[in-house]
Design an enzyme around this catalytic site. Structure first.
Site, mmCIF file in Angstrom:
data_model
loop_
_atom_site.group_PDB
_atom_site.id
_atom_site.type_symbol
_atom_site.label_atom_id
_atom_site.label_comp_id
_atom_site.label_asym_id
_atom_site.label_seq_id
_atom_site.Cartn_x
_atom_site.Cartn_y
_atom_site.Cartn_z
ATOM 1 N N GLU A 80 0.836 -1.205 0.000
ATOM 2 C CA GLU A 80 0.000 0.000 0.000
ATOM 3 C C GLU A 80 0.865 1.247 0.000
ATOM 4 O OE1 GLU A 80 -3.199 -0.087 -0.376
ATOM 5 O OE2 GLU A 80 -3.465 -2.253 -0.135
ATOM 6 N N TYR A 230 -11.336 -18.302 -8.512
ATOM 7 C CA TYR A 230 -12.675 -17.941 -8.985
ATOM 8 C C TYR A 230 -12.971 -18.734 -10.249
ATOM 9 C CZ TYR A 230 -16.639 -15.034 -10.407
ATOM 10 O OH TYR A 230 -17.881 -14.600 -10.761
ATOM 11 N N TYR A 240 -12.485 -14.737 -18.463
ATOM 12 C CA TYR A 240 -11.972 -15.101 -17.135
ATOM 13 C C TYR A 240 -11.472 -16.546 -17.104
ATOM 14 C CZ TYR A 240 -10.926 -14.944 -12.286
ATOM 15 O OH TYR A 240 -10.216 -14.991 -11.116
ATOM 16 N N VAL A 279 -17.086 -7.143 -5.185
ATOM 17 C CA VAL A 279 -16.442 -5.935 -5.700
ATOM 18 C C VAL A 279 -15.164 -5.678 -4.902
ATOM 19 C CG1 VAL A 279 -16.729 -3.494 -6.206
ATOM 20 C CG2 VAL A 279 -18.722 -4.997 -6.207
ATOM 21 N N THR A 280 -14.038 -5.754 -5.576
ATOM 22 C CA THR A 280 -12.752 -5.404 -4.961
ATOM 23 C C THR A 280 -11.974 -4.606 -6.004
ATOM 24 O OG1 THR A 280 -11.552 -7.325 -5.791
ATOM 25 C CG2 THR A 280 -12.656 -7.595 -3.655
HETATM 26 P P1 NAD Z 1 -7.700 -7.008 -3.712
HETATM 27 O O1 NAD Z 1 -7.240 -6.138 -4.817
HETATM 28 O O2 NAD Z 1 -8.795 -6.480 -2.845
HETATM 29 O O3 NAD Z 1 -6.478 -7.374 -2.728
HETATM 30 C C1 NAD Z 1 -5.190 -7.641 -3.164
HETATM 31 C C2 NAD Z 1 -4.232 -7.650 -2.004
HETATM 32 O O4 NAD Z 1 -2.918 -8.006 -2.499
HETATM 33 C C3 NAD Z 1 -4.062 -6.292 -1.294
HETATM 34 O O5 NAD Z 1 -3.891 -6.507 0.089
HETATM 35 C C4 NAD Z 1 -2.763 -5.740 -1.885
HETATM 36 O O6 NAD Z 1 -2.061 -4.831 -1.037
HETATM 37 C C5 NAD Z 1 -1.983 -7.039 -2.029
HETATM 38 N N1 NAD Z 1 -0.893 -6.953 -2.999
HETATM 39 C C6 NAD Z 1 -0.956 -6.721 -4.326
HETATM 40 N N2 NAD Z 1 0.292 -6.775 -4.869
HETATM 41 C C7 NAD Z 1 1.148 -7.047 -3.850
HETATM 42 C C8 NAD Z 1 2.539 -7.234 -3.762
HETATM 43 N N3 NAD Z 1 3.320 -7.169 -4.830
HETATM 44 N N4 NAD Z 1 3.068 -7.478 -2.539
HETATM 45 C C9 NAD Z 1 2.295 -7.534 -1.419
HETATM 46 N N5 NAD Z 1 0.957 -7.405 -1.456
HETATM 47 C C10 NAD Z 1 0.401 -7.152 -2.659
HETATM 48 O O7 NAD Z 1 -8.062 -8.388 -4.369
HETATM 49 P P2 NAD Z 1 -9.129 -9.560 -4.083
HETATM 50 O O8 NAD Z 1 -10.210 -9.434 -5.090
HETATM 51 O O9 NAD Z 1 -9.457 -9.673 -2.653
HETATM 52 O O10 NAD Z 1 -8.269 -10.830 -4.534
HETATM 53 C C11 NAD Z 1 -7.586 -11.685 -3.635
HETATM 54 C C12 NAD Z 1 -7.654 -13.093 -4.169
HETATM 55 O O11 NAD Z 1 -9.024 -13.516 -4.177
HETATM 56 C C13 NAD Z 1 -7.147 -13.216 -5.613
HETATM 57 O O12 NAD Z 1 -6.480 -14.439 -5.775
HETATM 58 C C14 NAD Z 1 -8.447 -13.237 -6.408
HETATM 59 O O13 NAD Z 1 -8.319 -13.864 -7.664
HETATM 60 C C15 NAD Z 1 -9.319 -14.046 -5.460
HETATM 61 N N6 NAD Z 1 -10.765 -13.947 -5.730
HETATM 62 C C16 NAD Z 1 -11.356 -12.727 -5.899
HETATM 63 C C17 NAD Z 1 -12.712 -12.676 -6.191
HETATM 64 C C18 NAD Z 1 -13.405 -11.352 -6.412
HETATM 65 O O14 NAD Z 1 -14.518 -11.355 -6.935
HETATM 66 N N7 NAD Z 1 -12.820 -10.246 -6.014
HETATM 67 C C19 NAD Z 1 -13.463 -13.849 -6.285
HETATM 68 C C20 NAD Z 1 -12.836 -15.071 -6.055
HETATM 69 C C21 NAD Z 1 -11.479 -15.110 -5.787
#
Ligand code: NAD
Length: 401
Positions: A80, A230, A240, A279-280
């Site tokens: 961050e 996912y 996707y 939503v992220t």
């Molecule tokens: P997000 O963007 O909310 O969170 C990403 C996190 O990774 C943050 O804490 C960020 O600081 C950290 N990060 C990114 N690059 C980094 C680095 N180089 N070093 C250290 N930290 C780093 O994402 P999210 O949607 O919560 O995704 C997390 C996981 O969940 C992923 O594998 C995603 O594919 C999976 N996922 C997401 C969804 C969805 O709909 N959002 C659904 C199913 C699975």
């Protein structure tokens, strides 16, 4: 001291500003749900947890459920941007500032390392912190969503969101103009792009973390590790699940099986949890996904089955990976938290409406208003109870990060 009025500066799928009080309120709400939903009194506590990707989305929810739900000493790694005298920090920074404040109030041990999780420096910093201040880990959650990876030798891999083999032509949503796009065209990825996306979002880095922690004697007996994946619906499959990111997720899921075999001799385990679409910051950037989610939320809210990140992760711990639980797996050894999203009636409705949706009937057929609210909330905006007209301190300190 640097007090200022913070306004949203939304550019498509990102906001250039984040509101500290809004982010803090979001975290308090998640903690409340984590504490109600995670019965550490009946299920037992968890000792030490490492969450990689701990500041937003599914990783933040895992960080909060581990610590506030199950009393675990929890170390988080995230990437961050800190605030400057004049500019607010990123949302994840403010999320963790509030988590750290409340951990102190609740006498919980949490720490954050803010840096690039792919780098050797951050990995070594984590090893040192665990050795000196935590003790062996009972759980490792891998929740990175990164656009790029920089290897120790300087090689940079950029992940792409593209179809494989054939171009994609279809519906999407323009988050800048709030308009449905018919006929969006995305070229298929080339081999280098497929490989780069697997490097960033596949299982290689997860595996290297587990091997490093193990070789330093930092994994407890029965240590569990989980990463998030996912699948999603047919309408986003070309971009996707059958696209570059899906290829990376296949690699992640294969890695879970390798890590499971690796941890078996100490009665540990490794799994991938297929989570619901939420939503992220990461998911907002995927073409087609905002439109799909707007349709999905309408359908799930009508059925009373809608969940956010914190409800999903509470369910992951209470039903699958928390103390005393045996994960319930599908026939490909995956935990399925997307069961309610993938219900046949929900998917049928979404598919029917996907074909019909236009700018004119957007509010009637979809929950775009809800999608938009969740999106702004990610950055601490549109949060009930926050007075956005009042200047607020943006220069907030995140302990040790
Ligand atoms: P997000 O963007 O909310 O969170 C990403 C996190 O990774 C943050 O804490 C960020 O600081 C950290 N990060 C990114 N690059 C980094 C680095 N180089 N070093 C250290 N930290 C780093 O994402 P999210 O949607 O919560 O995704 C997390 C996981 O969940 C992923 O594998 C995603 O594919 C999976 N996922 C997401 C969804 C969805 O709909 N959002 C659904 C199913 C699975």
């Amino acid at each position: 001291m640097s007090e200022q009025i913070v306004e949203p500066k939304i550019r498509g799928f990102i906001s250039l500003t984040a509101h500290p009080d809004g982010c803090a309120a979001n975290v308090r709400q998640q903690i409340e749900i984590a504490q109600i939903g995670s019965p550490s009194e009946t299920q037992g506590e968890i000792g030490n947890v490492l969450v990689i990707g701990s500041s937003t989305g599914y990783g933040l929810a895992s960080f909060l459920v581990s610590s506030f739900g199950y009393g675990a000493a929890t170390l988080g790694v995230c990437f961050e941007k800190e605030p400057t005298e004049t500019k607010p920090a990123t949302a994840g920074w403010y999320n963790l500032v509030e988590a750290h404040r409340l951990a102190e109030v609740n006498d919980l041990h949490i720490e954050t390392i803010n840096g690039d999780a792919f780098s050797d420096e951050v990995k070594q910093e984590v090893v040192q912190a665990i050795t000196e201040r935590f003790g062996q880990l009972d759980m490792v959650v891998y929740s990175l969503a990164a656009p790029r990876r920089r290897d120790p030798d300087g090689t940079i891999w950029n992940s792409v969101l593209k179809p494989i083999d054939e171009p994609y032509t279809g519906k999407s949503f323009d988050l800048r103009r709030h308009k449905v796009i018919d006929g969006m065209f995305v070229e298929p990825a080339n081999q280098d792009e497929i490989e780069a996306t697997c490097k960033v979002m596949g299982g290689e880095d997860w595996k290297s973390w587990i091997e490093l922690l193990s070789s330093n004697g930092l994994l407890a007996r029965e240590c569990r590790t989980v990463a998030y994946s996912y699948i999603g619906p047919d309408v986003t499959a070309a971009l996707y699940r059958r696209g570059t990111i899906g290829r990376a997720k296949e690699h992640l899921e294969k890695t879970a099986n390798e890590l499971d075999a690796f941890l078996k001799p100490t009665d540990g385990g490794a799994w991938v949890s297929i989570n619901k679409g939420v939503v992220t910051q990461a998911s907002s950037a995927i073409p087609g996904v905002p439109l799909y989610m707007s349709l999905l939320f309408k359908s799930m809210k009508q059925r009373g089955t809608h969940e956010g990140v914190i409800e999903q992760i509470v369910r992951l711990f209470t039903d699958h990976i928390g103390p005393g639980q045996t994960p319930i797996l599908d026939n490909e050894r995956r935990i399925r938290l997307d069961d309610l999203e993938m219900e046949e009636a929900v998917q049928r409705e979404v598919l029917e409406r996907w074909d019909l949706v236009t700018d004119e009937n957007l509010d009637e057929l979809t929950d775009y208003a809800g999608y938009r609210h969740y999106f702004e909330e990610l950055f601490g905006f549109d949060v009930p109870g926050v007075d956005y007209k009042v200047p607020t301190e943006v220069n907030r300190n995140l302990p040790n990060a």
